[in-house]
Design a protein around this motif. Structure first.
Motif, mmCIF file in Angstrom:
data_model
loop_
_atom_site.group_PDB
_atom_site.id
_atom_site.type_symbol
_atom_site.label_atom_id
_atom_site.label_comp_id
_atom_site.label_asym_id
_atom_site.label_seq_id
_atom_site.Cartn_x
_atom_site.Cartn_y
_atom_site.Cartn_z
ATOM 1 N N ALA A 1 0.828 -1.202 0.000
ATOM 2 C CA ALA A 1 0.000 0.000 0.000
ATOM 3 C C ALA A 1 0.865 1.256 0.000
ATOM 4 O O ALA A 1 0.525 2.251 -0.608
ATOM 5 N N LEU A 2 2.039 1.206 0.677
ATOM 6 C CA LEU A 2 2.891 2.385 0.724
ATOM 7 C C LEU A 2 3.471 2.716 -0.652
ATOM 8 O O LEU A 2 3.677 3.881 -0.972
ATOM 9 N N ARG A 3 3.723 1.695 -1.468
ATOM 10 C CA ARG A 3 4.292 1.941 -2.789
ATOM 11 C C ARG A 3 3.326 2.769 -3.625
ATOM 12 O O ARG A 3 3.716 3.623 -4.397
ATOM 13 N N CYS A 4 2.034 2.556 -3.440
ATOM 14 C CA CYS A 4 1.018 3.257 -4.223
ATOM 15 C C CYS A 4 0.553 4.543 -3.540
ATOM 16 O O CYS A 4 0.197 5.503 -4.203
ATOM 17 N N ASP A 5 0.521 4.554 -2.235
ATOM 18 C CA ASP A 5 -0.084 5.668 -1.493
ATOM 19 C C ASP A 5 0.844 6.180 -0.402
ATOM 20 O O ASP A 5 0.428 6.402 0.728
ATOM 21 N N ARG A 6 2.104 6.417 -0.737
ATOM 22 C CA ARG A 6 3.094 6.730 0.296
ATOM 23 C C ARG A 6 2.845 8.065 0.963
ATOM 24 O O ARG A 6 3.415 8.358 2.002
ATOM 25 N N ASP A 7 2.003 8.910 0.372
ATOM 26 C CA ASP A 7 1.723 10.205 0.976
ATOM 27 C C ASP A 7 0.474 10.184 1.858
ATOM 28 O O ASP A 7 0.022 11.231 2.311
ATOM 29 N N ILE A 8 -0.080 9.050 2.090
ATOM 30 C CA ILE A 8 -1.276 8.967 2.938
ATOM 31 C C ILE A 8 -0.845 8.655 4.364
ATOM 32 O O ILE A 8 -0.351 7.572 4.668
ATOM 33 N N ALA A 9 -1.045 9.635 5.243
ATOM 34 C CA ALA A 9 -0.598 9.498 6.635
ATOM 35 C C ALA A 9 -1.206 8.286 7.325
ATOM 36 O O ALA A 9 -0.544 7.613 8.115
ATOM 37 N N GLU A 10 -2.451 7.996 7.013
ATOM 38 C CA GLU A 10 -3.145 6.914 7.714
ATOM 39 C C GLU A 10 -2.495 5.564 7.469
ATOM 40 O O GLU A 10 -2.529 4.689 8.332
ATOM 41 N N VAL A 11 -1.880 5.390 6.294
ATOM 42 C CA VAL A 11 -1.224 4.123 5.985
ATOM 43 C C VAL A 11 -0.015 3.929 6.902
ATOM 44 O O VAL A 11 0.187 2.854 7.474
ATOM 45 N N TYR A 12 0.775 4.990 7.064
ATOM 46 C CA TYR A 12 1.917 4.910 7.976
ATOM 47 C C TYR A 12 1.455 4.681 9.411
ATOM 48 O O TYR A 12 2.045 3.886 10.151
ATOM 49 N N TYR A 13 0.398 5.381 9.789
ATOM 50 C CA TYR A 13 -0.138 5.232 11.151
ATOM 51 C C TYR A 13 -0.600 3.792 11.402
ATOM 52 O O TYR A 13 -0.270 3.184 12.421
ATOM 53 N N ASP A 14 -1.359 3.251 10.462
ATOM 54 C CA ASP A 14 -1.878 1.890 10.629
ATOM 55 C C ASP A 14 -0.742 0.870 10.689
ATOM 56 O O ASP A 14 -0.795 -0.089 11.472
ATOM 57 N N LEU A 15 0.282 1.066 9.875
ATOM 58 C CA LEU A 15 1.416 0.151 9.885
ATOM 59 C C LEU A 15 2.160 0.243 11.217
ATOM 60 O O LEU A 15 2.550 -0.777 11.798
ATOM 61 N N ALA A 16 2.354 1.469 11.712
ATOM 62 C CA ALA A 16 3.010 1.653 13.015
ATOM 63 C C ALA A 16 2.247 0.932 14.117
ATOM 64 O O ALA A 16 2.845 0.353 15.030
ATOM 65 N N SER A 17 0.925 0.953 14.031
ATOM 66 C CA SER A 17 0.078 0.347 15.066
ATOM 67 C C SER A 17 0.220 -1.169 15.135
ATOM 68 O O SER A 17 -0.178 -1.787 16.123
ATOM 69 N N THR A 18 0.803 -1.763 14.094
ATOM 70 C CA THR A 18 0.998 -3.219 14.106
ATOM 71 C C THR A 18 2.304 -3.616 14.783
ATOM 72 O O THR A 18 2.540 -4.793 15.028
ATOM 73 N N LEU A 19 3.165 -2.628 15.066
ATOM 74 C CA LEU A 19 4.478 -2.915 15.651
ATOM 75 C C LEU A 19 4.472 -2.646 17.151
ATOM 76 O O LEU A 19 3.629 -1.930 17.668
ATOM 77 N N SER A 20 5.448 -3.199 17.840
ATOM 78 C CA SER A 20 5.599 -2.940 19.274
ATOM 79 C C SER A 20 7.077 -3.057 19.643
ATOM 80 O O SER A 20 7.836 -3.786 19.003
ATOM 81 N N GLY A 21 7.459 -2.320 20.686
ATOM 82 C CA GLY A 21 8.826 -2.394 21.177
ATOM 83 C C GLY A 21 9.840 -2.013 20.112
ATOM 84 O O GLY A 21 9.717 -0.991 19.447
ATOM 85 N N LYS A 22 10.842 -2.864 19.930
ATOM 86 C CA LYS A 22 11.920 -2.577 18.972
ATOM 87 C C LYS A 22 11.677 -3.236 17.617
ATOM 88 O O LYS A 22 12.578 -3.279 16.769
ATOM 89 N N GLU A 23 10.481 -3.719 17.405
ATOM 90 C CA GLU A 23 10.137 -4.361 16.142
ATOM 91 C C GLU A 23 10.234 -3.359 14.989
ATOM 92 O O GLU A 23 9.923 -2.179 15.147
ATOM 93 N N THR A 24 10.669 -3.814 13.821
ATOM 94 C CA THR A 24 10.768 -2.963 12.639
ATOM 95 C C THR A 24 10.062 -3.627 11.461
ATOM 96 O O THR A 24 9.724 -4.816 11.515
ATOM 97 N N VAL A 25 9.874 -2.849 10.413
ATOM 98 C CA VAL A 25 9.270 -3.360 9.187
ATOM 99 C C VAL A 25 10.048 -2.792 8.006
ATOM 100 O O VAL A 25 10.536 -1.659 8.064
ATOM 101 N N THR A 26 10.208 -3.589 6.945
ATOM 102 C CA THR A 26 10.905 -3.141 5.745
ATOM 103 C C THR A 26 9.878 -2.720 4.697
ATOM 104 O O THR A 26 9.022 -3.519 4.298
#
Length: 203
Positions: A1-26
């Motif tokens: 979704a980020l590749r297509c809609d990287r300027d949509i704040a909600e996408v970043y927010y929703d992705l952040a909400s799936t992480l916890s602690g020191k977890e990262t995502v590529t």
């Protein structure tokens, strides 16, 4: 979704909400991002995203010293992030409650963006004005009262409540809130009992 809609704040927010602690995502562009970095990206695209400020604040430690730098250069600590969340949404129950929890000493106050100066109790009361079924706010407000001195607090809807009554209200909102049962039990002595909102009588 980020590749297509990287300027949509909600996408970043929703992705952040799936992480916890020191977890990262590529991400698809190869960037490796933490929960904090994703919330910062969301705020770069929407400076008024209340939940992103609130959740970013929650990633910081309880002390006053830890800060985070936003992409626009603002350096903010936990309190400032919660205050920003309330600037964006003055009815944001979680931000009121979280901001109240940063005020460890009862005499401390914080100034909101609208000019209101509030202490810990007042912030919890505001949280309950926004959502009268928010169990953690009843619990936290109860912990500010002294049972020995029979303290009471007046809520924004006019209800005058004691420590016991606030714990009972917390259990009305969440009957599985273990800490409330424990703390309510500590307010009882001897053979004293208490009647919960659902009619259960407990010692």
């Amino acid at each position: 979704a980020l590749r297509c809609d990287r300027d949509i704040a909600e996408v970043y927010y929703d992705l952040a909400s799936t992480l916890s602690g020191k977890e990262t995502v590529t991400l698809s562009d190869g960037r490796v991002m933490s929960e904090q970095q994703l919330y910062i990206e969301a705020l770069m695209r929407d400076r008024d995203h209340a939940a992103a400020y609130n959740n970013l604040g929650a990633t910081l430690s309880a002390g006053d010293s830890e800060t985070v730098t936003l992409n626009d250069g603002r350096v903010m600590d936990k309190q400032q992030l919660y205050i920003q969340a309330l600037r964006c949404d003055c009815d944001f129950v979680l931000a009121y409650h979280n901001l109240g929890k940063t005020l460890i000493e009862s005499w401390r106050t914080v100034m909101l963006s609208d000019g209101r100066e509030m202490n810990r109790q007042q912030l919890y009361i505001e949280a309950l004005r926004s959502d009268r079924d928010h169990a953690p706010a009843y619990y936290s407000l109860a912990k500010t009262l002294s049972e020995a001195f029979q303290d009471k607090v007046t809520l924004s809807d006019g209800r005058v409540m004691s420590k016991k009554q606030l714990y009972i209200e917390a259990l009305r909102c969440d009957r599985d809130f273990a800490e409330v049962y424990y703390n309510l039990g500590k307010t009882l002595s001897g053979r004293e009992t208490v009647t919960l909102s659902d009619g259960r009588v407990m010692s």
